[in-house]
Design a protein around this motif. Structure first.
Motif, PDB file in Angstrom:
ATOM      1  N   ALA A  94       6.569  -1.015   2.184  1.00  0.00           N
ATOM      2  CA  ALA A  94       5.275  -0.712   2.886  1.00  0.00           C
ATOM      3  C   ALA A  94       4.294  -1.021   2.135  1.00  0.00           C
ATOM      4  O   ALA A  94       4.068  -0.753   1.058  1.00  0.00           O
ATOM      5  CB  ALA A  94       5.373   0.469   3.573  1.00  0.00           C
ATOM      6  N   VAL A  95       3.180  -1.746   2.660  1.00  0.00           N
ATOM      7  CA  VAL A  95       1.890  -2.079   1.854  1.00  0.00           C
ATOM      8  C   VAL A  95       0.683  -1.385   2.996  1.00  0.00           C
ATOM      9  O   VAL A  95       0.544  -1.614   3.896  1.00  0.00           O
ATOM     10  CB  VAL A  95       1.499  -3.703   2.158  1.00  0.00           C
ATOM     11  CG1 VAL A  95       0.235  -3.946   1.491  1.00  0.00           C
ATOM     12  CG2 VAL A  95       2.830  -4.264   1.443  1.00  0.00           C
ATOM     13  N   ILE A  96       0.026  -0.294   1.890  1.00  0.00           N
ATOM     14  CA  ILE A  96      -1.028   0.256   2.532  1.00  0.00           C
ATOM     15  C   ILE A  96      -2.048  -0.169   1.962  1.00  0.00           C
ATOM     16  O   ILE A  96      -2.199  -0.336   0.628  1.00  0.00           O
ATOM     17  CB  ILE A  96      -0.749   1.813   2.348  1.00  0.00           C
ATOM     18  CG1 ILE A  96       0.486   2.245   3.160  1.00  0.00           C
ATOM     19  CG2 ILE A  96      -2.127   2.590   2.507  1.00  0.00           C
ATOM     20  CD1 ILE A  96       0.729   3.727   2.584  1.00  0.00           C
ATOM     21  N   PRO A 140      13.360   1.100  -0.814  1.00  0.00           N
ATOM     22  CA  PRO A 140      12.046   0.580  -0.749  1.00  0.00           C
ATOM     23  C   PRO A 140      10.803   1.196  -1.501  1.00  0.00           C
ATOM     24  O   PRO A 140      11.061   2.181  -1.995  1.00  0.00           O
ATOM     25  CB  PRO A 140      11.883   0.871   0.987  1.00  0.00           C
ATOM     26  CG  PRO A 140      12.563   2.144   1.313  1.00  0.00           C
ATOM     27  CD  PRO A 140      13.886   1.953   0.279  1.00  0.00           C
ATOM     28  N   LYS A 141       9.856   0.480  -1.461  1.00  0.00           N
ATOM     29  CA  LYS A 141       8.569   0.778  -2.141  1.00  0.00           C
ATOM     30  C   LYS A 141       7.601   1.097  -1.179  1.00  0.00           C
ATOM     31  O   LYS A 141       7.462   0.268  -0.085  1.00  0.00           O
ATOM     32  CB  LYS A 141       8.527  -0.207  -3.242  1.00  0.00           C
ATOM     33  CG  LYS A 141       9.409  -0.551  -4.074  1.00  0.00           C
ATOM     34  CD  LYS A 141       9.646   0.477  -4.994  1.00  0.00           C
ATOM     35  CE  LYS A 141      10.551   0.168  -6.295  1.00  0.00           C
ATOM     36  NZ  LYS A 141      10.954   1.351  -7.078  1.00  0.00           N
ATOM     37  N   ILE A 142       6.686   1.740  -1.694  1.00  0.00           N
ATOM     38  CA  ILE A 142       5.286   1.888  -0.816  1.00  0.00           C
ATOM     39  C   ILE A 142       4.139   1.309  -1.900  1.00  0.00           C
ATOM     40  O   ILE A 142       3.971   2.145  -3.072  1.00  0.00           O
ATOM     41  CB  ILE A 142       4.948   3.137  -0.466  1.00  0.00           C
ATOM     42  CG1 ILE A 142       6.299   3.826   0.436  1.00  0.00           C
ATOM     43  CG2 ILE A 142       3.579   3.323   0.298  1.00  0.00           C
ATOM     44  CD1 ILE A 142       5.936   5.469   0.687  1.00  0.00           C
ATOM     45  N   PHE A 143       3.395   0.435  -1.627  1.00  0.00           N
ATOM     46  CA  PHE A 143       2.432  -0.219  -2.536  1.00  0.00           C
ATOM     47  C   PHE A 143       1.073   0.294  -1.740  1.00  0.00           C
ATOM     48  O   PHE A 143       0.587   0.058  -0.761  1.00  0.00           O
ATOM     49  CB  PHE A 143       2.359  -1.837  -2.314  1.00  0.00           C
ATOM     50  CG  PHE A 143       3.948  -2.370  -3.084  1.00  0.00           C
ATOM     51  CD1 PHE A 143       4.209  -1.802  -4.083  1.00  0.00           C
ATOM     52  CD2 PHE A 143       4.433  -3.223  -2.094  1.00  0.00           C
ATOM     53  CE1 PHE A 143       5.498  -2.413  -4.700  1.00  0.00           C
ATOM     54  CE2 PHE A 143       5.623  -3.735  -2.778  1.00  0.00           C
ATOM     55  CZ  PHE A 143       6.125  -3.381  -3.801  1.00  0.00           C
ATOM     56  N   ILE A 144       0.356   1.135  -2.537  1.00  0.00           N
ATOM     57  CA  ILE A 144      -1.093   1.484  -2.269  1.00  0.00           C
ATOM     58  C   ILE A 144      -1.857   0.843  -2.756  1.00  0.00           C
ATOM     59  O   ILE A 144      -2.046   1.129  -3.925  1.00  0.00           O
ATOM     60  CB  ILE A 144      -1.167   3.274  -2.240  1.00  0.00           C
ATOM     61  CG1 ILE A 144       0.093   3.871  -1.775  1.00  0.00           C
ATOM     62  CG2 ILE A 144      -2.273   3.569  -1.755  1.00  0.00           C
ATOM     63  CD1 ILE A 144       0.309   5.238  -1.919  1.00  0.00           C
ATOM     64  N   ASN A 148     -11.219   3.557   5.476  1.00  0.00           N
ATOM     65  CA  ASN A 148     -10.411   2.631   6.335  1.00  0.00           C
ATOM     66  C   ASN A 148      -9.102   2.517   5.598  1.00  0.00           C
ATOM     67  O   ASN A 148      -9.016   2.454   4.502  1.00  0.00           O
ATOM     68  CB  ASN A 148     -11.300   1.348   6.434  1.00  0.00           C
ATOM     69  CG  ASN A 148     -12.705   1.483   7.023  1.00  0.00           C
ATOM     70  OD1 ASN A 148     -12.783   2.350   8.013  1.00  0.00           O
ATOM     71  ND2 ASN A 148     -13.544   0.616   6.409  1.00  0.00           N
ATOM     72  N   ILE A 149      -8.152   2.478   6.329  1.00  0.00           N
ATOM     73  CA  ILE A 149      -6.844   2.356   6.018  1.00  0.00           C
ATOM     74  C   ILE A 149      -6.199   1.349   6.993  1.00  0.00           C
ATOM     75  O   ILE A 149      -6.087   1.385   8.166  1.00  0.00           O
ATOM     76  CB  ILE A 149      -6.140   3.633   5.955  1.00  0.00           C
ATOM     77  CG1 ILE A 149      -4.985   3.320   4.692  1.00  0.00           C
ATOM     78  CG2 ILE A 149      -5.858   4.266   6.817  1.00  0.00           C
ATOM     79  CD1 ILE A 149      -4.278   4.683   4.248  1.00  0.00           C
ATOM     80  N   THR A 150      -5.043   0.447   6.310  1.00  0.00           N
ATOM     81  CA  THR A 150      -4.105  -0.334   7.448  1.00  0.00           C
ATOM     82  C   THR A 150      -2.813  -0.167   6.484  1.00  0.00           C
ATOM     83  O   THR A 150      -2.706   0.243   5.478  1.00  0.00           O
ATOM     84  CB  THR A 150      -4.189  -1.647   7.379  1.00  0.00           C
ATOM     85  OG1 THR A 150      -4.475  -2.226   6.111  1.00  0.00           O
ATOM     86  CG2 THR A 150      -5.920  -1.862   8.206  1.00  0.00           C
ATOM     87  N   ILE A 151      -1.713  -0.325   7.296  1.00  0.00           N
ATOM     88  CA  ILE A 151      -0.323  -0.387   6.897  1.00  0.00           C
ATOM     89  C   ILE A 151       0.277  -1.621   7.584  1.00  0.00           C
ATOM     90  O   ILE A 151       0.017  -1.924   8.636  1.00  0.00           O
ATOM     91  CB  ILE A 151       0.374   1.021   7.131  1.00  0.00           C
ATOM     92  CG1 ILE A 151       1.849   0.796   6.488  1.00  0.00           C
ATOM     93  CG2 ILE A 151       0.713   1.189   8.506  1.00  0.00           C
ATOM     94  CD1 ILE A 151       2.387   2.294   6.247  1.00  0.00           C
ATOM     95  N   GLN A 152       1.438  -2.127   7.029  1.00  0.00           N
ATOM     96  CA  GLN A 152       1.924  -3.224   7.577  1.00  0.00           C
ATOM     97  C   GLN A 152       3.455  -3.382   6.605  1.00  0.00           C
ATOM     98  O   GLN A 152       3.451  -2.778   5.262  1.00  0.00           O
ATOM     99  CB  GLN A 152       1.485  -4.505   7.442  1.00  0.00           C
ATOM    100  CG  GLN A 152       1.357  -5.174   6.082  1.00  0.00           C
ATOM    101  CD  GLN A 152       0.743  -6.397   6.131  1.00  0.00           C
ATOM    102  OE1 GLN A 152      -0.308  -6.974   6.476  1.00  0.00           O
ATOM    103  NE2 GLN A 152       1.830  -7.614   5.805  1.00  0.00           N
TER     104      GLN A 152
END
Length: 369
Positions: free
Chosen positions: A185-187, A2-6, A83-87
């Motif tokens: 994951a999208v941050i 998996p990848k984490i996009f920030i 501010n930060i969100t994740i989904q």
């Protein structure tokens, strides 16, 4: 894997502590940019925003945990300054975090009584204008937890949760609900609204090509319309000038998180176009670089990538960082929200009437900025 996009939607660079990935090295994401981290299957960790060296809001992730599901949440236990969100990618129903946490914090502070503010000394930090700039760790001040629950309860992890014999608070425990299987994951971080845009949240779409106009002294009405080429990867290249020109495509030597190694001496290919002519130029999906007139600098750069790592779409811009030898525009042709008729760049002559001290004569005799 998996990848984490920030994605950093703010207008300034944002640095994050990275625990569990990236060799545990800090990561700085440039303004309006996205960085990508690789995460081994079943790995866990945290991405923590730093504010003046102080830890703030954090995204916590476990990939492929219990039942084969991801577990993601946003926590403000150690502080806040943005501010930060994740989904999960493509799953907006899994989104966690308050996209306007700091705005809501500032509004609550303005309404707070003198007694409440007195109880928050050492936990709420103000700038020279008396505005809330940063919040300290909630875990260090029970009064701060009560204050934050007044505007953010159920939106982010506030207390310590179910831990070490404590049942925690249900609204906190609910933040750790399972995702839908295991996905990227999208941050999204922002000083403003941290709600992810469509392109950030759902990266399944791929733009088949981009359309470029390399123009000289051309009005907008003369620009060619985008042309489709049956889904092939590449660009529609238009020479809207009154003379023949050869265009050179340079693939970057390397690409990193918000950085790249520009290629100045080894073009991938070149294309010569007669005046007012156009043609489709096929390119590898991995292409990330630029096209320019000729090989000399100064020159206007049309920078683009055919398939971005974060959303598998094409992206581009017009850059004058290496000078300007004429106008150029770029436009997506896929019909996606980021390509729905929007044109980047300019079509007017900005060289002729520029200050003389801003002009230079290139080796080939062309006057440039």
């Amino acid at each position: 894997m998996p990848k984490i996009f920030i994605t950093n939607k703010s207008g300034r660079p944002q640095t994050f502590e990275v625990h569990g990935w990236n060799h545990n090295l800090n990561l700085t994401v440039k303004p309006h940019s996205t960085s990508t981290l690789s995460a081994p299957d079943k790995s866990s960790g945290a991405i923590i925003a730093l504010h003046g060296g102080h830890e703030g809001e954090q995204a916590e992730i476990t990939f492929n945990g219990f039942g084969g599901n991801d577990f993601i949440d946003i926590s403000n236990i150690v502080g806040a300054g943005g501010n930060i969100t994740i989904q999960q990618q493509g799953e907006p129903s899994t989104r966690k975090g308050d996209p306007l946490f700091m705005q809501n914090l500032r509004a609550a502070w303005k309404k707070a009584s003198p007694a409440t503010k007195d109880g928050l000394k050492g936990s709420i930090f103000l700038n020279k204008k008396g505005e809330v700039e940063r919040m300290g760790p909630i875990k260090d001040n029970p009064k701060l937890e009560t204050f934050v629950r007044s505007f953010a309860d159920g939106k982010t992890y506030i207390g310590i949760g179910a831990w070490n014999g404590s049942p925690g608070v249900k609204t906190d425990n609910d933040q750790s609900s399972a995702g839908k299987g295991t996905k990227n994951a999208v941050i999204t971080y922002s000083d403003g609204d941290a709600t992810p845009s469509h392109g950030e949240a759902n990266t399944a779409h791929r733009a088949p090509m981009e359309q470029m106009n390399m123009v000289e002294h051309v009005s907008a009405s003369e620009a060619h319309k985008p042309e489709n080429n049956k889904g092939e990867v590449g660009v529609d290249l238009h020479n809207n000038s009154n003379k023949a020109c050869t265009y050179f495509f340079y693939d970057n030597y390397w690409n990193g998180n918000g950085t790249a190694g520009a290629n100045f001496d080894k073009p991938l290919k070149s294309v010569r176009l007669a005046p007012k002519a156009s043609r489709f130029v096929p390119l590898p999906a991995s292409f990330k670089g630029r096209v320019q007139r000729g090989t000399l600098i100064p020159a206007t750069w049309v920078e683009f990538q055919c398939e971005a790592a974060n959303d598998h779409a094409a992206h581009g811009d017009i850059s004058l960082q290496q000078g300007c030898d004429g106008a150029a525009t770029i436009q997506g042709t896929d019909g996606a929200p980021h390509g729905s008729g929007l044109i980047g760049g300019f079509t007017k002559d900005i060289i002729t009437h520029a200050p003389e001290k801003a002009k230079v004569k290139r080796q080939d005799g062309v006057i440039c900025l």
